[in-house]
Scaffold this motif. Sequence first.
Motif, PDB file in Angstrom:
ATOM      1  N   HIS A  68       9.088 -29.033  26.738  1.00 58.37           N
ATOM      2  CA  HIS A  68       8.459 -27.924  27.463  1.00 58.37           C
ATOM      3  C   HIS A  68       6.935 -28.095  27.501  1.00 58.37           C
ATOM      4  CE1 HIS A  68       7.807 -23.797  28.868  1.00 58.37           C
ATOM      5  NE2 HIS A  68       6.806 -23.782  28.017  1.00 58.37           N
ATOM      6  N   VAL A  69       6.356 -28.422  26.342  1.00 60.74           N
ATOM      7  CA  VAL A  69       4.893 -28.587  26.257  1.00 60.74           C
ATOM      8  C   VAL A  69       4.441 -29.776  27.105  1.00 60.74           C
ATOM      9  CG1 VAL A  69       2.946 -29.050  24.703  1.00 60.74           C
ATOM     10  CG2 VAL A  69       4.748 -27.467  24.007  1.00 60.74           C
ATOM     11  N   ASN A  70       5.191 -30.877  27.035  1.00 59.40           N
ATOM     12  CA  ASN A  70       4.839 -32.065  27.828  1.00 59.40           C
ATOM     13  C   ASN A  70       4.882 -31.778  29.328  1.00 59.40           C
ATOM     14  OD1 ASN A  70       4.465 -33.577  25.545  1.00 59.40           O
ATOM     15  ND2 ASN A  70       6.398 -34.677  25.660  1.00 59.40           N
ATOM     16  N   THR A  71       5.913 -31.055  29.755  1.00 59.09           N
ATOM     17  CA  THR A  71       6.031 -30.719  31.196  1.00 59.09           C
ATOM     18  C   THR A  71       4.880 -29.822  31.619  1.00 59.09           C
ATOM     19  OG1 THR A  71       8.422 -30.924  31.105  1.00 59.09           O
ATOM     20  CG2 THR A  71       7.533 -29.687  32.956  1.00 59.09           C
ATOM     21  N   CYS A  72       4.558 -28.848  30.778  1.00 56.21           N
ATOM     22  CA  CYS A  72       3.452 -27.935  31.092  1.00 56.21           C
ATOM     23  C   CYS A  72       2.140 -28.721  31.176  1.00 56.21           C
ATOM     24  CB  CYS A  72       3.355 -26.841  30.027  1.00 56.21           C
ATOM     25  SG  CYS A  72       2.100 -25.609  30.400  1.00 56.21           S
TER      26      CYS A  72
END
Length: 216
Positions: free
Chosen positions: A181-185
């Motif tokens: 999730h953090v990487n995509t954001c």
Amino acid sequence: MSLALKQVFNKDRTFRPKRRFEPGTQRFELHKKAQASLNAGLDLKLAVQLPHGEDLNDWVAVHVVDFFNRINLIYGTISDSCTDQTCPVMSGGPKYEYRWQDEQRYKRPTALPAPTYMSLLMDWIEMQINNEQIFPTNVGTPFPKSFFQVAKKILSRLFRVFVHVYIHHFDRVSQMGAEAHVNTCYKHFYYFVTEFNLIDHKELEPLKEMTSRMCR
């Protein structure tokens, strides 16, 4: 969204989304359009491009608010492990230290513990995006000439949250199962700010190597 992020989102705590777009407004429709592109699995590089016929100021305003909400939430997931003791200075590794400056209390750049810096930062951004003079919500109300300057400052400061989280707290992010999730954001944020040249390249240096691997 991972279970860990949902749990943080559902808790009544400081770090949670604070700004919503009113249904029926042009900004709400743009926000829905931006979300639909992401949900459709559209390439992030394409998803950030200005839709045909839309106003750039509106598109940037929608994304600034969205990134504020999402990055606020990401910091919320690790805030229990980011304390005055673990992070006595707001930094991104030994080479980068971020000092806080505003027009009220800290008129000179001041070294602060990361949690204090984050709290001041989120309050300051919230104040900007809730200011009708800077982020007008009524269709037809023009954006001020200073809008882009303020948007750039907000995004540059939000980037520092990513720097701190990635360099000092990524083990906590992984532990909570929020890595994807953090990487995509982050990728979404990076493609957006580089598409519209909203952050100085010097500011992006701390995550340069990671970014070149992640955003080929």
